[in-house]
Design a protein around this motif. Structure first.
Motif, PDB file in Angstrom:
ATOM      1  N   LYS A  66      29.315   3.624  85.413  1.00  0.00           N
ATOM      2  CA  LYS A  66      28.218   2.768  84.981  1.00  0.00           C
ATOM      3  C   LYS A  66      28.649   1.298  84.972  1.00  0.00           C
ATOM      4  O   LYS A  66      27.898   0.420  85.434  1.00  0.00           O
ATOM      5  CB  LYS A  66      27.712   3.166  83.596  1.00  0.00           C
ATOM      6  CG  LYS A  66      26.553   2.283  83.144  1.00  0.00           C
ATOM      7  CD  LYS A  66      26.044   2.617  81.757  1.00  0.00           C
ATOM      8  CE  LYS A  66      24.892   1.690  81.375  1.00  0.00           C
ATOM      9  NZ  LYS A  66      24.370   1.960  80.015  1.00  0.00           N
ATOM     10  N   LEU A 119      28.624  -0.057  88.425  1.00  0.00           N
ATOM     11  CA  LEU A 119      27.272  -0.253  88.957  1.00  0.00           C
ATOM     12  C   LEU A 119      26.582  -1.456  88.321  1.00  0.00           C
ATOM     13  O   LEU A 119      25.888  -2.220  89.004  1.00  0.00           O
ATOM     14  CB  LEU A 119      26.442   1.016  88.757  1.00  0.00           C
ATOM     15  CG  LEU A 119      26.907   2.237  89.572  1.00  0.00           C
ATOM     16  CD1 LEU A 119      26.129   3.485  89.162  1.00  0.00           C
ATOM     17  CD2 LEU A 119      26.763   1.983  91.070  1.00  0.00           C
ATOM     18  N   THR A 120      26.757  -1.640  87.015  1.00  0.00           N
ATOM     19  CA  THR A 120      26.122  -2.792  86.368  1.00  0.00           C
ATOM     20  C   THR A 120      26.742  -4.098  86.872  1.00  0.00           C
ATOM     21  O   THR A 120      26.058  -5.116  86.996  1.00  0.00           O
ATOM     22  CB  THR A 120      26.221  -2.699  84.838  1.00  0.00           C
ATOM     23  OG1 THR A 120      27.588  -2.510  84.455  1.00  0.00           O
ATOM     24  CG2 THR A 120      25.377  -1.553  84.307  1.00  0.00           C
ATOM     25  N   PHE A 178      23.112  -3.273  88.907  1.00  0.00           N
ATOM     26  CA  PHE A 178      22.276  -2.284  88.238  1.00  0.00           C
ATOM     27  C   PHE A 178      22.028  -2.725  86.795  1.00  0.00           C
ATOM     28  O   PHE A 178      22.890  -3.344  86.179  1.00  0.00           O
ATOM     29  CB  PHE A 178      22.964  -0.912  88.239  1.00  0.00           C
ATOM     30  CG  PHE A 178      22.839  -0.146  89.521  1.00  0.00           C
ATOM     31  CD1 PHE A 178      23.095  -0.753  90.748  1.00  0.00           C
ATOM     32  CD2 PHE A 178      22.485   1.187  89.520  1.00  0.00           C
ATOM     33  CE1 PHE A 178      22.994  -0.047  91.935  1.00  0.00           C
ATOM     34  CE2 PHE A 178      22.373   1.903  90.696  1.00  0.00           C
ATOM     35  CZ  PHE A 178      22.633   1.285  91.917  1.00  0.00           C
ATOM     36  N   VAL A 194      17.681   2.486  82.794  1.00  0.00           N
ATOM     37  CA  VAL A 194      16.805   2.843  83.908  1.00  0.00           C
ATOM     38  C   VAL A 194      15.737   3.797  83.392  1.00  0.00           C
ATOM     39  O   VAL A 194      16.009   4.660  82.553  1.00  0.00           O
ATOM     40  CB  VAL A 194      17.616   3.504  85.048  1.00  0.00           C
ATOM     41  CG1 VAL A 194      16.699   3.939  86.184  1.00  0.00           C
ATOM     42  CG2 VAL A 194      18.691   2.553  85.560  1.00  0.00           C
ATOM     43  N   SER A 233      14.902  -2.370  96.695  1.00  0.00           N
ATOM     44  CA  SER A 233      16.011  -1.430  96.524  1.00  0.00           C
ATOM     45  C   SER A 233      17.369  -2.026  96.879  1.00  0.00           C
ATOM     46  O   SER A 233      17.481  -2.957  97.674  1.00  0.00           O
ATOM     47  CB  SER A 233      15.766  -0.186  97.371  1.00  0.00           C
ATOM     48  OG  SER A 233      15.726  -0.501  98.748  1.00  0.00           O
ATOM     49  N   ASP A 234      18.366  -1.440  96.253  1.00  0.00           N
ATOM     50  CA  ASP A 234      19.767  -1.760  96.513  1.00  0.00           C
ATOM     51  C   ASP A 234      20.477  -0.429  96.705  1.00  0.00           C
ATOM     52  O   ASP A 234      20.351   0.475  95.871  1.00  0.00           O
ATOM     53  CB  ASP A 234      20.368  -2.528  95.339  1.00  0.00           C
ATOM     54  CG  ASP A 234      21.812  -2.938  95.588  1.00  0.00           C
ATOM     55  OD1 ASP A 234      22.214  -2.979  96.766  1.00  0.00           O
ATOM     56  OD2 ASP A 234      22.527  -3.217  94.608  1.00  0.00           O
ATOM     57  N   THR A 235      21.192  -0.279  97.816  1.00  0.00           N
ATOM     58  CA  THR A 235      21.828   0.997  98.151  1.00  0.00           C
ATOM     59  C   THR A 235      23.341   0.842  98.182  1.00  0.00           C
ATOM     60  O   THR A 235      23.874  -0.102  98.770  1.00  0.00           O
ATOM     61  CB  THR A 235      21.340   1.503  99.518  1.00  0.00           C
ATOM     62  OG1 THR A 235      19.920   1.670  99.474  1.00  0.00           O
ATOM     63  CG2 THR A 235      21.989   2.827  99.874  1.00  0.00           C
ATOM     64  N   PHE A 275      18.967   2.136  93.971  1.00  0.00           N
ATOM     65  CA  PHE A 275      18.311   1.624  92.765  1.00  0.00           C
ATOM     66  C   PHE A 275      17.165   0.709  93.181  1.00  0.00           C
ATOM     67  O   PHE A 275      17.274  -0.052  94.136  1.00  0.00           O
ATOM     68  CB  PHE A 275      19.273   0.848  91.874  1.00  0.00           C
ATOM     69  CG  PHE A 275      18.560   0.116  90.773  1.00  0.00           C
ATOM     70  CD1 PHE A 275      18.047   0.809  89.695  1.00  0.00           C
ATOM     71  CD2 PHE A 275      18.345  -1.254  90.851  1.00  0.00           C
ATOM     72  CE1 PHE A 275      17.334   0.149  88.697  1.00  0.00           C
ATOM     73  CE2 PHE A 275      17.646  -1.921  89.869  1.00  0.00           C
ATOM     74  CZ  PHE A 275      17.142  -1.215  88.780  1.00  0.00           C
ATOM     75  N   SER A 295      11.711   1.289  86.786  1.00  0.00           N
ATOM     76  CA  SER A 295      13.038   1.238  87.402  1.00  0.00           C
ATOM     77  C   SER A 295      13.520   2.658  87.677  1.00  0.00           C
ATOM     78  O   SER A 295      13.365   3.563  86.856  1.00  0.00           O
ATOM     79  CB  SER A 295      14.027   0.514  86.487  1.00  0.00           C
ATOM     80  OG  SER A 295      14.098   1.134  85.213  1.00  0.00           O
ATOM     81  N   VAL A 337      16.608   5.177  89.708  1.00  0.00           N
ATOM     82  CA  VAL A 337      17.836   5.388  90.461  1.00  0.00           C
ATOM     83  C   VAL A 337      17.703   6.738  91.153  1.00  0.00           C
ATOM     84  O   VAL A 337      17.318   7.727  90.542  1.00  0.00           O
ATOM     85  CB  VAL A 337      19.089   5.340  89.553  1.00  0.00           C
ATOM     86  CG1 VAL A 337      19.048   6.404  88.468  1.00  0.00           C
ATOM     87  CG2 VAL A 337      20.357   5.471  90.390  1.00  0.00           C
ATOM     88  N   PHE A 364      22.597   5.913  81.614  1.00  0.00           N
ATOM     89  CA  PHE A 364      21.650   4.845  81.917  1.00  0.00           C
ATOM     90  C   PHE A 364      20.366   4.977  81.093  1.00  0.00           C
ATOM     91  O   PHE A 364      19.436   4.191  81.269  1.00  0.00           O
ATOM     92  CB  PHE A 364      21.313   4.819  83.413  1.00  0.00           C
ATOM     93  CG  PHE A 364      22.270   4.002  84.234  1.00  0.00           C
ATOM     94  CD1 PHE A 364      22.224   2.610  84.203  1.00  0.00           C
ATOM     95  CD2 PHE A 364      23.231   4.613  85.025  1.00  0.00           C
ATOM     96  CE1 PHE A 364      23.105   1.847  84.954  1.00  0.00           C
ATOM     97  CE2 PHE A 364      24.118   3.859  85.785  1.00  0.00           C
ATOM     98  CZ  PHE A 364      24.060   2.466  85.744  1.00  0.00           C
TER      99      PHE A 364
END
Length: 263
Positions: free
Chosen positions: A11, A14-15, A19, A23, A43-45, A68, A75, A77, A104
């Motif tokens: 996590k 990702l943050t 991110f 979520v 989106s973000d992959t 995401f 929101s 994921v 999340f």
């Protein structure tokens, strides 16, 4: 319930890469169903292989990436690909997406899979809402069955109503879990039908049990992508999975978007 130490570490990674801390919803996409990612806006992959402590999905039809973004202002994921026990992952690792969804703070989890139809009334392309599971050869602890089963059946009925409101026809039935990776024999399918199984697959059950332990509201949907062994007499082929998923992808996406908004 304590989680493996690598979950908060993932996590944090990702943050740090954009991110948010919380979520609204998480979606686990089964074989051939990864195209739902195209419906996620802004989106973000991130490929699984770029995420520390993340396994890599090796199954055909699983892109192996974390997406995401937003769906209808919520929101989301999405896990485009999952981890199966037969790939060499222990059961604790196969439920990583559920555990990550938990940290999340998701308030709804939607799990999907491709499954073989056991119920003779089912057809390829049917969407089956899972209201119960049969666990074969699975070594994971689970919560008290009485509370979990009754709550999960309530969730399934809610999903059924949302699908009905969207004009989407669904089945409702029991998902029978097997370890895989080989398809089941005709004799096994015959036995599974007598046990009450409506569809058979190699995932989802461990995730559902973990979601129950973590008290996450969960919907589970099987896309019947092939008839199980002995139902039609045809040889089973993984290409069937992709073909069936392609034909149903827009209906599936509409149902998942509806669940993100209303479930």
């Amino acid at each position: 319930m304590s989680l493996p130490e690598y979950i908060p570490e993932i996590k944090s990674f990702l943050t740090e890469h954009g991110f948010p801390e919380q979520v609204d919803a998480a979606v686990i996409l089964g074989s051939g169903l990864g195209s739902f990612g195209d419906h996620i806006e802004n989106s973000d992959t991130i490929p699984y292989e770029d995420i520390p402590s993340f396994p890599v999905s090796t199954v055909e039809g699983h892109s192996g990436s974390l997406i995401f973004g937003e769906v209808g202002g919520k929101s989301v994921v999405a896990f485009s690909g999952r981890f199966h026990h037969y790939e060499g992952h222990d059961f604790a690792k196969t439920v990583l997406p559920v555990q990550l969804a938990s940290v999340f703070g998701v308030n709804k989890l939607i799990i999907s899979n491709a499954a073989g139809g056991i119920n003779l009334r089912y057809h390829v392309g049917d969407l089956m809402i899972i209201d119960s599971i049969i666990k074969q050869f699975m070594m994971v602890s689970e919560p008290a069955v009485s509370t979990w089963s009754s709550r999960f059946e309530e969730y399934a009925l809610e999903v059924k109503q949302i699908a009905r409101d969207l004009g989407i026809e669904t089945q409702m039935g029991t998902y029978l879990y097997v370890k895989g990776p080989n398809y089941e024999s005709k004799a096994e399918i015959k036995a599974f039908r007598k046990m009450g199984g409506d569809a058979v697959g190699m995932s989802t059950a461990p995730e559902l049990i973990e979601a129950a332990k973590l008290d996450i509201k969960t919907a589970a949907i099987s896309l019947i992508t092939n008839a199980a062994a002995g139902v039609t007499g045809e040889k089973l082929d993984h290409a069937e999975v992709k073909e069936a998923a392609d034909k149903k992808k827009e209906v599936f996406a509409r149902l998942v978007k509806g669940l993100i908004q209303q479930f």
